[in-house]
Design a protein around this motif. Sequence first.
Motif, PDB file in Angstrom:
ATOM      1  N   HIS A   7       1.054  -0.927  -0.217  1.00  0.00           N
ATOM      2  CA  HIS A   7       0.415   0.102  -0.166  1.00  0.00           C
ATOM      3  C   HIS A   7       1.097   1.074   0.318  1.00  0.00           C
ATOM      4  N   ILE A   8       2.280   1.395   0.395  1.00  0.00           N
ATOM      5  CA  ILE A   8       3.038   1.831   0.682  1.00  0.00           C
ATOM      6  C   ILE A   8       4.205   2.524  -0.664  1.00  0.00           C
ATOM      7  N   LYS A   9       4.434   3.904  -0.856  1.00  0.00           N
ATOM      8  CA  LYS A   9       5.165   3.927  -2.301  1.00  0.00           C
ATOM      9  C   LYS A   9       5.786   5.286  -1.939  1.00  0.00           C
ATOM     10  N   LYS A  10       6.897   5.593  -2.575  1.00  0.00           N
ATOM     11  CA  LYS A  10       7.736   7.075  -2.524  1.00  0.00           C
ATOM     12  C   LYS A  10       7.345   7.939  -3.149  1.00  0.00           C
ATOM     13  N   ASN A  11       7.107   8.711  -2.087  1.00  0.00           N
ATOM     14  CA  ASN A  11       7.076   9.703  -1.291  1.00  0.00           C
ATOM     15  C   ASN A  11       5.204   9.901  -1.228  1.00  0.00           C
ATOM     16  N   ASP A  12       4.966   9.187  -0.550  1.00  0.00           N
ATOM     17  CA  ASP A  12       2.982   8.883   0.406  1.00  0.00           C
ATOM     18  C   ASP A  12       4.157   9.336   1.681  1.00  0.00           C
ATOM     19  N   LEU A  13       2.787  10.251   2.157  1.00  0.00           N
ATOM     20  CA  LEU A  13       2.640  10.932   3.344  1.00  0.00           C
ATOM     21  C   LEU A  13       1.870   9.715   4.487  1.00  0.00           C
ATOM     22  N   VAL A  14       3.093   9.806   5.308  1.00  0.00           N
ATOM     23  CA  VAL A  14       2.964   8.228   6.242  1.00  0.00           C
ATOM     24  C   VAL A  14       2.794   9.334   7.176  1.00  0.00           C
ATOM     25  N   MET A  15       1.760   8.510   8.526  1.00  0.00           N
ATOM     26  CA  MET A  15       1.939   8.712   9.880  1.00  0.00           C
ATOM     27  C   MET A  15       2.510   7.366  10.731  1.00  0.00           C
ATOM     28  N   VAL A  16       4.063   7.956  11.658  1.00  0.00           N
ATOM     29  CA  VAL A  16       4.366   5.888  12.390  1.00  0.00           C
ATOM     30  C   VAL A  16       3.052   6.683  13.802  1.00  0.00           C
ATOM     31  N   MET A  17       2.646   4.758  14.173  1.00  0.00           N
ATOM     32  CA  MET A  17       1.580   4.715  14.688  1.00  0.00           C
ATOM     33  C   MET A  17       2.295   3.802  15.582  1.00  0.00           C
ATOM     34  N   ASN A  18       3.855   3.521  15.773  1.00  0.00           N
ATOM     35  CA  ASN A  18       4.351   2.686  17.276  1.00  0.00           C
ATOM     36  C   ASN A  18       5.857   4.307  16.900  1.00  0.00           C
ATOM     37  N   GLY A  19       6.130   3.365  18.597  1.00  0.00           N
ATOM     38  CA  GLY A  19       7.673   3.355  18.588  1.00  0.00           C
ATOM     39  C   GLY A  19       7.799   4.533  19.042  1.00  0.00           C
ATOM     40  N   LYS A  20       9.554   5.075  19.465  1.00  0.00           N
ATOM     41  CA  LYS A  20       9.377   6.976  19.801  1.00  0.00           C
ATOM     42  C   LYS A  20       8.778   7.942  18.488  1.00  0.00           C
ATOM     43  N   GLU A  21       8.607   7.882  17.425  1.00  0.00           N
ATOM     44  CA  GLU A  21       8.393   8.867  16.470  1.00  0.00           C
ATOM     45  C   GLU A  21       6.899   8.408  16.455  1.00  0.00           C
ATOM     46  N   LEU A  29      11.111   8.528   1.058  1.00  0.00           N
ATOM     47  CA  LEU A  29      11.940   8.909   0.876  1.00  0.00           C
ATOM     48  C   LEU A  29      12.144   7.372   0.127  1.00  0.00           C
ATOM     49  N   ARG A  30      12.224   6.595   0.818  1.00  0.00           N
ATOM     50  CA  ARG A  30      12.860   5.154   0.447  1.00  0.00           C
ATOM     51  C   ARG A  30      11.920   3.886   0.586  1.00  0.00           C
ATOM     52  N   VAL A  31      11.225   2.962  -0.193  1.00  0.00           N
ATOM     53  CA  VAL A  31      10.894   1.715   0.293  1.00  0.00           C
ATOM     54  C   VAL A  31      11.951   0.773   0.264  1.00  0.00           C
ATOM     55  N   LEU A  32      12.147   0.434   0.772  1.00  0.00           N
ATOM     56  CA  LEU A  32      13.081  -1.217   0.827  1.00  0.00           C
ATOM     57  C   LEU A  32      12.474  -2.476   1.538  1.00  0.00           C
ATOM     58  N   PRO A  33      11.963  -3.221   0.576  1.00  0.00           N
ATOM     59  CA  PRO A  33      10.955  -4.236   0.304  1.00  0.00           C
ATOM     60  C   PRO A  33      10.617  -5.066   1.206  1.00  0.00           C
ATOM     61  N   GLU A  34      12.868  -6.042   0.577  1.00  0.00           N
ATOM     62  CA  GLU A  34      12.856  -6.513   0.893  1.00  0.00           C
ATOM     63  C   GLU A  34      13.576  -6.877   2.803  1.00  0.00           C
ATOM     64  N   LYS A  35      13.176  -5.742   3.361  1.00  0.00           N
ATOM     65  CA  LYS A  35      12.935  -5.450   4.364  1.00  0.00           C
ATOM     66  C   LYS A  35      12.218  -5.603   5.100  1.00  0.00           C
ATOM     67  N   GLU A  36      11.016  -4.949   4.081  1.00  0.00           N
ATOM     68  CA  GLU A  36       9.141  -4.158   4.612  1.00  0.00           C
ATOM     69  C   GLU A  36      10.042  -3.224   5.931  1.00  0.00           C
ATOM     70  N   LYS A  37      10.355  -2.494   5.184  1.00  0.00           N
ATOM     71  CA  LYS A  37      10.659  -1.211   5.841  1.00  0.00           C
ATOM     72  C   LYS A  37      11.127   0.412   4.557  1.00  0.00           C
ATOM     73  N   VAL A  38      10.362   1.203   5.923  1.00  0.00           N
ATOM     74  CA  VAL A  38      10.691   2.306   4.530  1.00  0.00           C
ATOM     75  C   VAL A  38      11.806   3.265   5.281  1.00  0.00           C
ATOM     76  N   ILE A  39      12.156   4.273   4.773  1.00  0.00           N
ATOM     77  CA  ILE A  39      12.741   5.361   5.365  1.00  0.00           C
ATOM     78  C   ILE A  39      11.890   7.354   5.386  1.00  0.00           C
ATOM     79  N   ILE A  40      11.243   7.510   6.028  1.00  0.00           N
ATOM     80  CA  ILE A  40      10.590   8.294   6.523  1.00  0.00           C
ATOM     81  C   ILE A  40      11.304   9.770   6.666  1.00  0.00           C
ATOM     82  N   GLU A  41      11.344  11.028   5.452  1.00  0.00           N
ATOM     83  CA  GLU A  41      11.806  12.107   5.196  1.00  0.00           C
ATOM     84  C   GLU A  41      11.547  12.544   7.181  1.00  0.00           C
ATOM     85  N   LYS A  42      12.588  12.628   7.538  1.00  0.00           N
ATOM     86  CA  LYS A  42      12.916  13.692   8.883  1.00  0.00           C
ATOM     87  C   LYS A  42      12.874  13.011  10.129  1.00  0.00           C
ATOM     88  N   ILE A  43      12.122  11.205   9.431  1.00  0.00           N
ATOM     89  CA  ILE A  43      11.513  10.820  10.985  1.00  0.00           C
ATOM     90  C   ILE A  43      12.774   9.517  11.168  1.00  0.00           C
TER      91      ILE A  43
END
Length: 109
Positions: A7-21, A29-43
Amino acid sequence: MITPKWHIKKNDLVMVMNGKEKGKSGRILRVLPEKEKVIIEKINFIKRHSRPQGQQKRGGIIEKEAPLHISNVMLLCEKCNKPVRIGHRLIEGNKKARFCRKCSEIFDK
Ligand SMILES: [Zn+2]
């Protein structure tokens, strides 16, 4: 179980739901599908010590966005101004688009 990763692609606006952020939002900024991780701008900034390289004698501390697991983020609907569940529908005949289940706003235009 359907994982949210598609559901999530580069440039999508997302909100962090868990953790310290939790509660912060930013653009993907980037989706890392093999790791199931994303990099979010300034987060989720982490400090990293850069090693001195080559001619440069000094190392330093650089701040960098660390990846967050995709299950910790949700797509943010700019119209609803909150994280929403999304659905898929076909637009223009055969184009698959994601839409907000709350306000029906189409994300992929
Ligand atoms: Zn919406």
